[in-house]
Design an enzyme around this catalytic site. Structure first.
Site, short mmCIF file in Angstrom:
data_model
loop_
_atom_site.label_atom_id
_atom_site.label_comp_id
_atom_site.label_asym_id
_atom_site.label_seq_id
_atom_site.Cartn_x
_atom_site.Cartn_y
_atom_site.Cartn_z
N ASP A 131 0.94 -1.26 -0.13
CA ASP A 131 -0.04 0.02 -0.03
C ASP A 131 1.04 1.40 -0.16
O ASP A 131 1.02 1.79 0.83
CB ASP A 131 -0.93 -0.15 1.34
N LYS A 179 0.60 -8.04 -2.83
CA LYS A 179 -0.60 -7.32 -3.22
C LYS A 179 -0.51 -6.08 -3.57
O LYS A 179 0.00 -5.13 -3.02
CB LYS A 179 -1.76 -7.44 -2.04
N ASP A 206 -5.51 -6.57 -6.48
CA ASP A 206 -6.69 -6.05 -5.59
C ASP A 206 -7.39 -4.69 -5.83
O ASP A 206 -7.11 -3.87 -5.14
CB ASP A 206 -6.01 -6.11 -4.11
N LYS A 220 -10.98 -5.02 -6.43
CA LYS A 220 -12.27 -5.06 -5.87
C LYS A 220 -13.19 -4.58 -6.88
O LYS A 220 -13.93 -3.73 -6.70
CB LYS A 220 -12.40 -4.41 -4.68
N HIS A 230 -16.34 -3.86 -8.92
CA HIS A 230 -17.60 -3.74 -8.42
C HIS A 230 -18.50 -2.92 -9.44
O HIS A 230 -18.44 -1.75 -9.29
CB HIS A 230 -17.90 -3.03 -7.24
N ASP A 231 -18.89 -3.34 -10.61
CA ASP A 231 -19.73 -2.60 -11.71
C ASP A 231 -20.97 -3.39 -12.24
O ASP A 231 -20.96 -4.78 -12.10
CB ASP A 231 -18.58 -2.14 -12.48
N ASN A 271 -20.94 -6.46 -17.64
CA ASN A 271 -20.05 -6.36 -18.82
C ASN A 271 -18.84 -5.38 -18.34
O ASN A 271 -17.64 -5.95 -18.76
CB ASN A 271 -20.89 -5.54 -19.81
N THR A 272 -18.89 -4.41 -17.68
CA THR A 272 -17.65 -3.83 -17.37
C THR A 272 -16.68 -4.57 -16.19
O THR A 272 -15.49 -4.65 -16.53
CB THR A 272 -18.27 -2.41 -16.61
N THR A 292 -13.01 -6.03 6.05
CA THR A 292 -12.40 -6.42 7.64
C THR A 292 -12.43 -5.10 8.39
O THR A 292 -12.35 -5.11 9.71
CB THR A 292 -11.11 -6.96 7.58
N ARG A 314 0.79 -3.24 6.87
CA ARG A 314 1.52 -2.39 7.77
C ARG A 314 2.39 -3.10 8.82
O ARG A 314 3.51 -2.68 9.36
CB ARG A 314 0.65 -1.30 8.47
O1 C5P Z 1 -2.07 -2.95 6.71
P1 C5P Z 1 -2.74 -3.87 6.88
O2 C5P Z 1 -2.50 -5.15 7.13
O3 C5P Z 1 -4.41 -3.57 7.42
O4 C5P Z 1 -3.48 -3.92 5.04
C1 C5P Z 1 -4.51 -4.92 4.69
C2 C5P Z 1 -4.74 -4.89 3.28
O5 C5P Z 1 -5.70 -5.77 2.90
C3 C5P Z 1 -5.09 -3.58 2.79
O6 C5P Z 1 -4.51 -3.32 1.59
C4 C5P Z 1 -6.39 -3.43 2.25
O7 C5P Z 1 -6.92 -2.82 1.35
C5 C5P Z 1 -6.80 -5.07 2.20
N1 C5P Z 1 -7.95 -5.33 2.40
C6 C5P Z 1 -8.63 -5.54 3.82
N2 C5P Z 1 -10.07 -6.15 3.94
C7 C5P Z 1 -10.55 -6.69 3.03
C8 C5P Z 1 -9.99 -6.82 1.63
C9 C5P Z 1 -8.71 -6.10 1.62
O8 C5P Z 1 -8.19 -5.16 4.82
N3 C5P Z 1 -11.99 -7.25 3.32
#
Ligand code: C5P
Length: 234
Positions: A8, A30, A57, A59, A61-62, A65-66, A121, A213
């Site tokens: 990230d 990722k 990643d 995600k 959501h559309d 077709n798109t 999450t 992180r």
């Molecule tokens: O830094 P951290 O461990 O919180 O990063 C979690 C990663 O997982 C982030 O890139 C976040 O966008 C992704 N993510 C998430 N929960 C989801 C789907 C993806 O935290 N349900």
């Protein structure tokens, strides 16, 4: 169980620096919205040239077709995991599965895993209440969405490791779970709410854990990755 480290970052240089620092400890990365929007596909090409695996990643959501065309485009980069939102609807999920299969067989490419995002999450039952979803616990809601994902042919779902057990029990052990919200014991939760330690995620049956992180913001990212691997393997 495999660790996927979340890159990230807002630039390709910062992402490369982290991957180089972590070295051989981690082989799966990722690439999420921030990095992909800032760097474009160059980061995927670079990770592939370093023999790393890539979870893109974005995600999707559309409309069907798109979203399905975006999935095909994502597969063209040689990605290993792609994800879409289960809340995009069954028609969207089915179309994404079909397009991906067609595209991969037409081009003779290996098919990336197509995974559905369930409930982020960072969200919990308070969010469900606020949005008028009163009949479900977060685990119940995740299971419902995961069931739809399986019905539509997806390979698995993204969920909290807290839901892995119930997903595997109901949808079978081969239905893959990719679980973010991982925090080693004592680590800062930051914005995650439904967190689990790496060791507990292993016991709960997660196939892939996504860790951002706790590794990327550590003073010594290689040391942090090594400690987590040690915790999992002991
Ligand atoms: O830094 P951290 O461990 O919180 O990063 C979690 C990663 O997982 C982030 O890139 C976040 O966008 C992704 N993510 C998430 N929960 C989801 C789907 C993806 O935290 N349900």
């Amino acid at each position: 169980m495999e660790i996927i480290t979340a890159l990230d970052f807002d630039s390709i240089d910062k992402a490369k620096e982290l991957v180089n620092k972590v070295g051989s400890h981690i082989s799966y990365y990722k690439v999420g919205l921030e990095l992909f929007v800032s760097s474009g596909p160059a980061i995927i090409d670079w990770l592939k040239s370093e023999n790393k695996k890539v979870f893109l990643d974005l995600k999707f959501h559309d409309i069907p077709n798109t979203a399905s065309r975006a999935v095909s485009a994502a597969a063209n980069y040689g990605t290993d995991i792609i994800n879409i939102h289960t809340q995009g609807g069954k028609e969207m999920m089915t179309k994404c599965v079909e397009e991906l299969q067609n595209q991969c067989s037409k081009k003779n490419m290996s098919k990336p895993l197509l995974i559905g995002v369930t409930l982020l999450t960072s969200l919990d039952e308070n969010h469900l209440q606020e949005y008028g979803i009163h009949d479900f616990s977060s685990a119940g809601y995740v299971l419902k969405l995961a069931g739809y994902a399986k019905e539509c042919g997806l390979d698995g779902v993204v969920s909290s490791a807290k839901e892995t057990k119930v997903i595997k029990e109901n949808l079978g052990k081969d239905f893959i779970t990719v679980t973010p919200g991982i925090r080693p014991a004592g680590a800062d939760l930051t914005d995650q709410k439904r967190v689990v330690t790496p060791k507990d995620a292993l016991h709960l049956g997660s196939d892939y854990i996504v860790i951002g992180r706790p590794i990327t913001a550590a003073k010594d990212p290689a040391g942090a990755a090594e400690l987590i691997l040690k915790e999992i393997n002991e």
